[in-house]
Design a protein around this motif. Sequence first.
Motif, short mmCIF file in Angstrom:
data_model
loop_
_atom_site.label_atom_id
_atom_site.label_comp_id
_atom_site.label_asym_id
_atom_site.label_seq_id
_atom_site.Cartn_x
_atom_site.Cartn_y
_atom_site.Cartn_z
N ALA A 8 -0.66 50.27 83.90
CA ALA A 8 0.11 49.56 82.88
C ALA A 8 0.01 50.27 81.54
CB ALA A 8 -0.37 48.11 82.76
N LEU A 9 -1.17 50.78 81.22
CA LEU A 9 -1.32 51.52 79.96
C LEU A 9 -0.53 52.82 80.02
CD1 LEU A 9 -2.37 51.95 77.16
CD2 LEU A 9 -4.52 52.78 78.14
N LEU A 10 -0.54 53.50 81.16
CA LEU A 10 0.25 54.72 81.30
C LEU A 10 1.72 54.44 81.04
CD1 LEU A 10 0.61 57.70 82.05
CD2 LEU A 10 0.58 57.01 84.47
N GLU A 11 2.23 53.34 81.56
CA GLU A 11 3.64 52.98 81.32
C GLU A 11 3.87 52.68 79.85
OE1 GLU A 11 5.95 53.63 83.49
OE2 GLU A 11 4.30 54.28 84.78
N ARG A 12 2.92 52.04 79.23
CA ARG A 12 3.02 51.77 77.78
C ARG A 12 3.08 53.09 77.00
NH1 ARG A 12 -1.53 48.43 74.30
NH2 ARG A 12 -0.57 48.78 72.26
N LEU A 13 2.27 54.04 77.38
CA LEU A 13 2.27 55.35 76.70
C LEU A 13 3.59 56.07 76.90
CD1 LEU A 13 -1.31 56.62 77.62
CD2 LEU A 13 -0.55 55.50 75.50
N ARG A 14 4.15 55.96 78.08
CA ARG A 14 5.43 56.62 78.36
C ARG A 14 6.56 56.08 77.49
NH1 ARG A 14 4.47 56.74 84.84
NH2 ARG A 14 3.73 58.89 84.96
N ALA A 15 6.40 54.88 76.96
CA ALA A 15 7.43 54.28 76.10
C ALA A 15 7.35 54.78 74.65
CB ALA A 15 7.31 52.76 76.14
N ILE A 16 6.31 55.50 74.30
CA ILE A 16 6.15 55.98 72.92
C ILE A 16 7.13 57.12 72.66
CG2 ILE A 16 4.60 57.13 71.28
CD1 ILE A 16 2.29 55.65 72.68
N ASP A 17 7.81 57.06 71.52
CA ASP A 17 8.71 58.13 71.10
C ASP A 17 7.92 59.09 70.21
OD1 ASP A 17 10.64 59.83 70.16
OD2 ASP A 17 11.97 58.26 69.41
N TRP A 18 7.41 60.14 70.80
CA TRP A 18 6.58 61.11 70.07
C TRP A 18 7.42 62.02 69.18
CZ3 TRP A 18 1.49 60.25 70.37
CH2 TRP A 18 1.01 59.54 71.47
N GLU A 19 8.73 62.00 69.35
CA GLU A 19 9.61 62.91 68.61
C GLU A 19 10.30 62.26 67.41
OE1 GLU A 19 9.68 66.13 69.36
OE2 GLU A 19 8.25 65.68 70.97
N ASP A 20 10.14 60.96 67.22
CA ASP A 20 10.79 60.26 66.11
C ASP A 20 10.20 60.77 64.80
OD1 ASP A 20 11.67 58.51 64.12
OD2 ASP A 20 11.53 56.75 65.42
N GLU A 21 11.01 61.51 64.06
CA GLU A 21 10.52 62.14 62.82
C GLU A 21 10.42 61.17 61.66
OE1 GLU A 21 12.78 65.68 62.08
OE2 GLU A 21 12.31 66.50 64.05
N ASP A 22 11.12 60.04 61.71
CA ASP A 22 11.09 59.08 60.61
C ASP A 22 9.96 58.06 60.74
OD1 ASP A 22 13.32 60.22 59.40
OD2 ASP A 22 14.69 59.01 60.61
N ALA A 23 9.63 57.69 61.95
CA ALA A 23 8.66 56.61 62.19
C ALA A 23 7.31 56.83 61.49
CB ALA A 23 8.46 56.37 63.67
N PRO A 24 6.74 58.05 61.53
CA PRO A 24 5.45 58.21 60.86
C PRO A 24 5.52 57.90 59.36
CG PRO A 24 5.88 60.07 62.29
CD PRO A 24 7.13 59.25 62.25
N TYR A 25 6.63 58.21 58.74
CA TYR A 25 6.79 57.94 57.31
C TYR A 25 7.14 56.48 57.07
CZ TYR A 25 6.64 62.97 57.15
OH TYR A 25 6.25 64.28 57.30
N ASP A 26 7.96 55.91 57.95
CA ASP A 26 8.34 54.50 57.81
C ASP A 26 7.14 53.58 57.98
OD1 ASP A 26 10.95 55.37 57.50
OD2 ASP A 26 11.55 54.86 59.55
N HIS A 27 6.16 54.01 58.75
CA HIS A 27 4.99 53.18 59.07
C HIS A 27 3.69 53.82 58.57
CE1 HIS A 27 7.51 50.58 61.45
NE2 HIS A 27 7.96 51.63 62.12
N ALA A 28 3.78 54.62 57.53
CA ALA A 28 2.62 55.39 57.08
C ALA A 28 1.44 54.49 56.72
CB ALA A 28 3.00 56.25 55.88
N VAL A 29 1.68 53.42 55.99
CA VAL A 29 0.57 52.57 55.53
C VAL A 29 -0.06 51.83 56.70
CG1 VAL A 29 -0.06 50.62 54.04
CG2 VAL A 29 1.55 52.36 53.22
N SER A 30 0.76 51.26 57.56
CA SER A 30 0.20 50.52 58.70
C SER A 30 -0.51 51.47 59.66
CB SER A 30 1.28 49.72 59.42
OG SER A 30 2.24 50.56 60.03
#
Length: 176
Positions: A8-30
Amino acid sequence: MTDEAPRALLERLRAIDWEDEDAPYDHAVSRAALLREHFRRTALWARAFGAELSWPYIDLAKLIDPTVRADDEVLAELKEYLDEEVGWPQVEATLVAAVHWTAFRSGTQIALPDLDDPYEPLLLMYERGGAFTMESNFIDLNGETLPVKPLREHASLEPVVSLDPAVLDALDQQDQ
């Protein structure tokens, strides 16, 4: 032992978008708060099992009971996924440790201290914007940089942040 939790954790990991260039900045504080919460939790676990010198990047399941590990088939799938999608050694090591932790938690008979899941904040951090990189004693989260401080500075009993998505979103909104 069952491989349901690690799978189940492996499937959760597969859902992560590692290429989204905006997300790290959009969620920097959290993401920074979640990483600090992961450090806090792993510091408490490391103290509980006398592994302060192994902290912060520690395979807690292996430390506590090296006989309880994730299934080889799940690990092979995880390795293939990590090789194709992730590619950052520190991140890969934390994900392998998290998968072993899920196997350990579902398969151990050892009495454990009443401490919070050490990997959940880290997994949420990845889900909110992918990986991190390390240089010297700093962790770069693409939008926030955190120094790696000694364990004693992280081993607080008070949580850094709630894992509630609304709380995390509010942190990010305050930054904009």
